[in-house]
Design a protein around this motif. Structure first.
Motif, PDB file in Angstrom:
ATOM      1  N   LEU A   1       0.940  -1.219   0.104  1.00  0.00           N
ATOM      2  CA  LEU A   1       0.075   0.080   0.163  1.00  0.00           C
ATOM      3  C   LEU A   1       0.800   1.255  -0.104  1.00  0.00           C
ATOM      4  CD1 LEU A   1      -2.623  -1.102   2.692  1.00  0.00           C
ATOM      5  CD2 LEU A   1      -2.852  -1.007   0.390  1.00  0.00           C
ATOM      6  N   PRO A   2       0.222   2.390  -0.649  1.00  0.00           N
ATOM      7  CA  PRO A   2       1.215   3.616  -0.585  1.00  0.00           C
ATOM      8  C   PRO A   2       0.917   4.220   0.992  1.00  0.00           C
ATOM      9  CG  PRO A   2      -0.306   3.653  -2.268  1.00  0.00           C
ATOM     10  CD  PRO A   2      -0.767   2.420  -1.509  1.00  0.00           C
ATOM     11  N   THR A   3       2.019   4.757   1.173  1.00  0.00           N
ATOM     12  CA  THR A   3       2.043   5.563   2.486  1.00  0.00           C
ATOM     13  C   THR A   3       1.996   6.836   2.641  1.00  0.00           C
ATOM     14  OG1 THR A   3       3.470   3.644   3.323  1.00  0.00           O
ATOM     15  CG2 THR A   3       3.355   5.904   4.578  1.00  0.00           C
ATOM     16  N   ILE A   4       1.163   7.670   3.400  1.00  0.00           N
ATOM     17  CA  ILE A   4       0.895   9.028   3.443  1.00  0.00           C
ATOM     18  C   ILE A   4       1.848   9.327   4.717  1.00  0.00           C
ATOM     19  CG2 ILE A   4      -0.497  10.789   3.833  1.00  0.00           C
ATOM     20  CD1 ILE A   4      -0.993  10.327   1.413  1.00  0.00           C
ATOM     21  N   THR A   5       2.807  10.406   4.547  1.00  0.00           N
ATOM     22  CA  THR A   5       3.536  11.312   5.375  1.00  0.00           C
ATOM     23  C   THR A   5       3.073  12.662   5.540  1.00  0.00           C
ATOM     24  OG1 THR A   5       5.327   9.545   5.460  1.00  0.00           O
ATOM     25  CG2 THR A   5       5.661  11.684   6.683  1.00  0.00           C
ATOM     26  N   ILE A   6       2.590  13.172   6.398  1.00  0.00           N
ATOM     27  CA  ILE A   6       2.205  14.528   6.634  1.00  0.00           C
ATOM     28  C   ILE A   6       3.188  15.398   7.645  1.00  0.00           C
ATOM     29  CG2 ILE A   6       0.326  16.472   7.025  1.00  0.00           C
ATOM     30  CD1 ILE A   6      -1.461  14.361   6.288  1.00  0.00           C
TER      31      ILE A   6
END
Length: 266
Positions: free
Chosen positions: A76-81
């Motif tokens: 899965l793609p990973t989101i980092t904010i």
């Protein structure tokens, strides 16, 4: 006889090579790498206004959508904010979706105030399951509030009089204690203007005061005490300065001005 020896040696080397276990497999150069075709953040810019929204707590739901290709099953793609101001990571999470349609989504509720100003950098990362290859895309997310109450300088402190040293350099701290009813995070900057009573405002004035525990000889980060340090050395002129401390919030409102004096004497 010599030819028989060479043939036997080659056969032994071949058999030895076949008997060795391989711990790694070479990467297939024709294998397509994981990639991101499109990355969307919606809404990307949120703007609050005093007339429409008023001062209140609220929640902004932001949708993140990534179109990918060549992701392995189960990856899965990973989101980092990341907060651009503090550089702190506020979220690190996998996106939802399946590799069958190559589209992944994530909805995140951001609890905020209409008077807050937030600026985030958003990265989405895709990689091989073994971490051998990766790709990423970057977007921005801004939540822009408004100001109704200007910041306030509670106090300003600096040495009133210092002696010029006979040699070397002495550093002196100039500090301002600042508050804002809408939150200290809404402060854009704290400054001091310095005026020489003989020649007017000095070069590079106004000067920035810091509250990060690093710059300007600031002692403690995020304690609402903003600091700048100024040197006095044996070559400094004997003179008196007027100092004007003030703060500006992210909505552009300016605080009151607190005045002090600073003199260098023999």
């Amino acid at each position: 006889m010599k030819q028989l020896f060479i043939y036997t040696l080659l056969l032994f080397i071949s058999l030895a090579a076949l008997s060795c276990d391989s711990t790694t497999s070479p990467k297939d150069i024709f294998e397509d790498e994981p990639s991101i075709l499109n990355f969307d953040v919606s809404p990307q810019n949120v703007q609050f206004t005093s007339g429409t929204d008023g001062v209140k707590d609220t929640t902004v739901v932001v949708s993140f959508t990534a179109i990918t290709q060549n992701l392995a099953d189960g990856v899965l793609p990973t989101i980092t904010i990341t907060d651009r101001v503090s550089e702190q990571v506020v979220l690190h999470q996998n996106m939802d979706g399946t590799s069958s349609d190559d589209e992944y989504q994530l909805e995140i509720p951001f609890e905020t105030k209409t008077t807050f100003f937030l600026d985030y950098k958003v990265n989405v990362i895709v990689e091989e399951s073994d971490g051998s290859d990766f790709n990423y895309a970057t977007a921005s997310l801004k939540i822009t509030g408004f100001s109704e109450v200007r910041p306030e300088i509670l106090s300003a402190q600096n040495p009133e009089t210092v002696q010029r040293p006979s040699s070397g350099t002495n550093l002196y701290r100039f500090t301002a204690k600042v508050t804002d009813e809408e939150g200290i995070d809404t402060i854009e900057g704290v400054f001091v203007r310095i005026f020489n009573r003989s020649s007017g405002e000095v070069n590079s004035s106004p000067f920035t005061l810091y509250d990060d525990g690093e710059n300007g000889e600031d002692i403690s980060a995020s304690d609402s005490v903003f600091t700048a340090a100024f040197p006095v050395n044996s070559g400094s002129q004997l003179q008196t300065f007027d100092l004007h401390y003030y703060a500006i919030d992210k909505g552009g409102l300016v605080s009151d001005t607190v005045k002090t004096t600073f003199s260098i004497v023999e």
